[in-house]
Scaffold this motif. Structure first.
Motif, PDB file in Angstrom:
ATOM      1  N   SER A   1       0.828  -1.202   0.000  1.00  0.00           N
ATOM      2  CA  SER A   1       0.000   0.000   0.000  1.00  0.00           C
ATOM      3  C   SER A   1       0.866   1.258   0.000  1.00  0.00           C
ATOM      4  O   SER A   1       0.561   2.236  -0.690  1.00  0.00           O
ATOM      5  CB  SER A   1      -0.913  -0.030   1.234  1.00  0.00           C
ATOM      6  N   GLU A   2       1.947   1.236   0.754  1.00  0.00           N
ATOM      7  CA  GLU A   2       2.875   2.378   0.802  1.00  0.00           C
ATOM      8  C   GLU A   2       3.567   2.586  -0.545  1.00  0.00           C
ATOM      9  O   GLU A   2       3.687   3.715  -1.020  1.00  0.00           O
ATOM     10  CB  GLU A   2       3.925   2.176   1.898  1.00  0.00           C
ATOM     11  N   ILE A   3       4.027   1.511  -1.149  1.00  0.00           N
ATOM     12  CA  ILE A   3       4.696   1.609  -2.460  1.00  0.00           C
ATOM     13  C   ILE A   3       3.705   2.106  -3.511  1.00  0.00           C
ATOM     14  O   ILE A   3       4.022   2.985  -4.311  1.00  0.00           O
ATOM     15  CB  ILE A   3       5.318   0.263  -2.873  1.00  0.00           C
ATOM     16  N   LEU A   4       2.499   1.538  -3.508  1.00  0.00           N
ATOM     17  CA  LEU A   4       1.456   1.960  -4.442  1.00  0.00           C
ATOM     18  C   LEU A   4       1.172   3.453  -4.282  1.00  0.00           C
ATOM     19  O   LEU A   4       1.129   4.203  -5.262  1.00  0.00           O
ATOM     20  CB  LEU A   4       0.182   1.146  -4.213  1.00  0.00           C
ATOM     21  N   SER A   5       0.995   3.888  -3.049  1.00  0.00           N
ATOM     22  CA  SER A   5       0.699   5.300  -2.786  1.00  0.00           C
ATOM     23  C   SER A   5       1.833   6.204  -3.240  1.00  0.00           C
ATOM     24  O   SER A   5       1.594   7.270  -3.826  1.00  0.00           O
ATOM     25  CB  SER A   5       0.428   5.502  -1.289  1.00  0.00           C
ATOM     26  N   GLU A   6       3.046   5.790  -2.978  1.00  0.00           N
ATOM     27  CA  GLU A   6       4.209   6.589  -3.393  1.00  0.00           C
ATOM     28  C   GLU A   6       4.270   6.690  -4.920  1.00  0.00           C
ATOM     29  O   GLU A   6       4.509   7.778  -5.464  1.00  0.00           O
ATOM     30  CB  GLU A   6       5.498   5.959  -2.855  1.00  0.00           C
ATOM     31  N   ALA A   7       4.047   5.592  -5.608  1.00  0.00           N
ATOM     32  CA  ALA A   7       4.065   5.615  -7.078  1.00  0.00           C
ATOM     33  C   ALA A   7       2.978   6.542  -7.620  1.00  0.00           C
ATOM     34  O   ALA A   7       3.212   7.302  -8.562  1.00  0.00           O
ATOM     35  CB  ALA A   7       3.896   4.202  -7.637  1.00  0.00           C
ATOM     36  N   LEU A   8       1.804   6.490  -7.024  1.00  0.00           N
ATOM     37  CA  LEU A   8       0.707   7.356  -7.465  1.00  0.00           C
ATOM     38  C   LEU A   8       1.041   8.825  -7.236  1.00  0.00           C
ATOM     39  O   LEU A   8       0.760   9.674  -8.084  1.00  0.00           O
ATOM     40  CB  LEU A   8      -0.585   6.970  -6.746  1.00  0.00           C
ATOM     41  N   MET A   9       1.657   9.140  -6.093  1.00  0.00           N
ATOM     42  CA  MET A   9       2.058  10.533  -5.823  1.00  0.00           C
ATOM     43  C   MET A   9       3.133  10.984  -6.800  1.00  0.00           C
ATOM     44  O   MET A   9       3.064  12.085  -7.334  1.00  0.00           O
ATOM     45  CB  MET A   9       2.551  10.676  -4.384  1.00  0.00           C
TER      46      MET A   9
ATOM     47  N   PHE B   1      -7.627  -5.792  -4.860  1.00  0.00           N
ATOM     48  CA  PHE B   1      -6.260  -6.303  -4.927  1.00  0.00           C
ATOM     49  C   PHE B   1      -6.037  -7.196  -3.718  1.00  0.00           C
ATOM     50  O   PHE B   1      -5.844  -6.720  -2.610  1.00  0.00           O
ATOM     51  CB  PHE B   1      -5.309  -5.103  -4.952  1.00  0.00           C
ATOM     52  N   GLY B   2      -6.136  -8.519  -3.927  1.00  0.00           N
ATOM     53  CA  GLY B   2      -6.142  -9.465  -2.826  1.00  0.00           C
ATOM     54  C   GLY B   2      -4.842 -10.226  -2.642  1.00  0.00           C
ATOM     55  O   GLY B   2      -4.273 -10.738  -3.605  1.00  0.00           O
ATOM     56  N   PHE B   3      -4.426 -10.336  -1.403  1.00  0.00           N
ATOM     57  CA  PHE B   3      -3.205 -11.053  -1.050  1.00  0.00           C
ATOM     58  C   PHE B   3      -3.505 -12.473  -0.577  1.00  0.00           C
ATOM     59  O   PHE B   3      -2.601 -13.286  -0.467  1.00  0.00           O
ATOM     60  CB  PHE B   3      -2.452 -10.278   0.042  1.00  0.00           C
ATOM     61  N   GLU B   4      -4.778 -12.759  -0.317  1.00  0.00           N
ATOM     62  CA  GLU B   4      -5.208 -14.078   0.136  1.00  0.00           C
ATOM     63  C   GLU B   4      -6.612 -14.298  -0.408  1.00  0.00           C
ATOM     64  O   GLU B   4      -7.417 -13.362  -0.472  1.00  0.00           O
ATOM     65  CB  GLU B   4      -5.199 -14.132   1.671  1.00  0.00           C
TER      66      GLU B   4
ATOM     67  N   LEU C   1       2.251  -6.602  -6.474  1.00  0.00           N
ATOM     68  CA  LEU C   1       2.243  -5.197  -6.875  1.00  0.00           C
ATOM     69  C   LEU C   1       2.650  -5.051  -8.336  1.00  0.00           C
ATOM     70  O   LEU C   1       2.088  -4.237  -9.071  1.00  0.00           O
ATOM     71  CB  LEU C   1       3.179  -4.405  -5.968  1.00  0.00           C
ATOM     72  N   GLY C   2       3.600  -5.871  -8.767  1.00  0.00           N
ATOM     73  CA  GLY C   2       3.991  -5.876 -10.179  1.00  0.00           C
ATOM     74  C   GLY C   2       2.823  -6.256 -11.076  1.00  0.00           C
ATOM     75  O   GLY C   2       2.598  -5.641 -12.123  1.00  0.00           O
ATOM     76  N   ALA C   3       2.045  -7.262 -10.656  1.00  0.00           N
ATOM     77  CA  ALA C   3       0.870  -7.668 -11.431  1.00  0.00           C
ATOM     78  C   ALA C   3      -0.166  -6.544 -11.474  1.00  0.00           C
ATOM     79  O   ALA C   3      -0.747  -6.265 -12.528  1.00  0.00           O
ATOM     80  CB  ALA C   3       0.258  -8.935 -10.841  1.00  0.00           C
ATOM     81  N   LEU C   4      -0.361  -5.875 -10.359  1.00  0.00           N
ATOM     82  CA  LEU C   4      -1.296  -4.752 -10.316  1.00  0.00           C
ATOM     83  C   LEU C   4      -0.814  -3.601 -11.196  1.00  0.00           C
ATOM     84  O   LEU C   4      -1.612  -2.950 -11.880  1.00  0.00           O
ATOM     85  CB  LEU C   4      -1.476  -4.259  -8.878  1.00  0.00           C
ATOM     86  N   SER C   5       0.482  -3.363 -11.194  1.00  0.00           N
ATOM     87  CA  SER C   5       1.045  -2.212 -11.908  1.00  0.00           C
ATOM     88  C   SER C   5       0.723  -2.231 -13.399  1.00  0.00           C
ATOM     89  O   SER C   5       0.596  -1.183 -14.019  1.00  0.00           O
ATOM     90  CB  SER C   5       2.565  -2.149 -11.716  1.00  0.00           C
ATOM     91  N   ALA C   6       0.572  -3.410 -13.964  1.00  0.00           N
ATOM     92  CA  ALA C   6       0.263  -3.523 -15.391  1.00  0.00           C
ATOM     93  C   ALA C   6      -1.131  -2.994 -15.711  1.00  0.00           C
ATOM     94  O   ALA C   6      -1.441  -2.733 -16.865  1.00  0.00           O
ATOM     95  CB  ALA C   6       0.398  -4.979 -15.834  1.00  0.00           C
ATOM     96  N   ARG C   7      -1.972  -2.817 -14.696  1.00  0.00           N
ATOM     97  CA  ARG C   7      -3.332  -2.313 -14.889  1.00  0.00           C
ATOM     98  C   ARG C   7      -3.433  -0.803 -14.657  1.00  0.00           C
ATOM     99  O   ARG C   7      -4.511  -0.234 -14.785  1.00  0.00           O
ATOM    100  CB  ARG C   7      -4.287  -3.031 -13.944  1.00  0.00           C
TER     101      ARG C   7
END
Length: 192
Positions: free
Chosen positions: A21-29, A74-77, A151-157
């Motif tokens: 979540s932190e990495i995702l947020s940082e990338a979005l910012m 975005f599910g981890f389990e 996160l890599g899989a999500l990033s493609a979207r």
């Protein structure tokens, strides 16, 4: 464009959901979006549910994703992902790790773990990607990088340049783990 995009991250304590979540947020910012994030981690250290709401766009006023408004779940389990399906839009997407972690009620024999959650998800949602995060993390060289594989899989979207993702990972991951996390991210991104 005034579109607000909402991503709900759902997992179990210890999976690295909050770091993702932190990495995702940082990338979005770094990509120039206004972003709001809220986390719920009840009993997370003991394997409890962990949920992070991430919303981004030109201007965001609230971090909380209302029911039926998440663009991406975005599910981890598997079971945690299935549990939060009501927050997904009718035309939303699911990116989910193919991993079962038995909740206490299942571990104590009080309930059974539901059968074929990927199949159930595909019946209810048109766009579902199931990722074997553990296998890809092992391939990257460290099973602890499952969260970054996902996160890599999500990033493609998401329409965010790969260099921005790299900068976000570098900012959030200790330097001694950077190389293996970069491999994990690349493997996740390539699995789409």
């Amino acid at each position: 464009m005034n579109k607000v995009t909402s991503i709900l991250l759902a997992g179990v304590g210890g999976q690295g959901t909050l770091l993702a979540s932190e990495i995702l947020s940082e990338a979005l910012m770094l990509a120039g979006h206004d972003i709001k994030k809220a986390e719920v981690h009840g009993m997370a250290q003991r394997g409890g549910s962990v949920v992070s709401h991430v919303r981004f766009g030109p201007k965001i006023y609230s971090p909380t994703i209302p029911e039926g408004e998440a663009d991406i779940l975005f599910g981890f389990e598997l079971l945690e992902t299935y549990r939060y399906l009501p927050l997904l839009k009718p035309d939303g997407q699911v990116v989910v790790n193919n991993l079962k972690i038995a909740p206490p009620s299942v571990a104590l024999g009080q309930q059974d773990y539901p059968e074929d959650i990927p199949g159930r998800l595909r019946t209810l949602v048109k766009n579902v990607q199931v990722v074997d995060g553990l296998a890809l993390a092992e391939e990257a060289g460290d099973v602890r990088t499952v969260n970054v594989v996902l996160l890599g899989a999500l990033s493609a979207r998401l329409d965010i340049d790969a260099l921005i993702w790299q900068q976000a990972i570098e900012k959030m991951v200790p330097s001694r783990f950077l190389e293996v996390n970069n491999r994990a991210f690349a493997l996740g991104r390539a699995c789409v």
